[in-house]
Scaffold this motif. Structure first.
Motif: not given
Length: 197
Positions: A74-96
């Motif tokens: 569960e922790y490994a999945n949480y970390r992976r999801r958090t990293e993916e979400q962080r990358e999406v947020e970074i790309e969204r901020a760059k796009g803005s």
């Protein structure tokens, strides 16, 4: 009272231990049962209790180990999801940020086409710095004159019948298209050369 009047504990059909002519005396002495003491009985009970406790401890250890593995997954999945979400947020901020820069970059391209960006002027230095920022965040341009027209990448604002043209090609780029990584922010606005009838 005589011995005869006393009741015998054994019936007539029962064999008396040690009686002559009995089966036990005929085949030899009867096997003796081992005598059990209280300590023997208590020791056996403790062994049974210890075995049950070992089994329960083994089950508990197995259950705890399974819980630990589940929590680790569960922790490994949480970390992976958090990293993916962080990358999406970074790309969204760059796009803005990049979308906010597009009109300014368009103005710089128009100024360059009109010859307003001459070498050594402060305006040219600012334009170069701004284009450097756009490159650092991963902003790239596409759409050049002579490219094959692709409706997925180009927005045709005008079609020009052109003698000698066999396929639709980009005749002139009105506004460059921009991508941020693999995401298309804006298609290129182009004039398309089409075969003349």
């Amino acid at each position: 009272m005589t011995d005869k009047n006393r009741e015998e504990p054994y019936g007539d059909d029962e064999v008396r231990p040690g009686a002559e002519g009995s089966e036990a005396s005929a085949s030899g002495p009867a096997p003796q049962e081992p005598e059990l003491t209280v300590d023997d009985i208590l020791g056996a009970e403790q062994n049974v209790d210890a075995a049950a406790e070992d089994a329960a401890t083994g089950d508990l250890e197995t259950a705890l180990l399974n819980d630990l593995k589940r929590l680790q997954a569960e922790y490994a999945n949480y970390r992976r999801r958090t990293e993916e979400q962080r990358e999406v947020e970074i790309e969204r901020a760059k796009g803005s940020v990049a979308k906010g820069l597009l009109p300014v970059l368009d103005d710089l391209d128009r100024a360059d086409k009109h010859g307003d960006l001459t070498e050594g002027t402060p305006f040219t230095a600012i334009a170069e710095k701004l284009r450097g920022v756009a490159e650092r965040i991963g902003l790239t341009t596409f759409g050049q004159a002579g490219d094959a027209f692709d409706p997925q990448q180009h927005e045709a604002i005008f079609q020009q019948p052109t003698p000698g043209a066999s396929t639709a090609t980009v005749l002139e780029v009105v506004e460059l298209g921009y991508r941020l990584g693999s995401v298309e922010l804006r298609p290129a606005k182009v004039v398309v050369a089409v075969p003349a009838d």
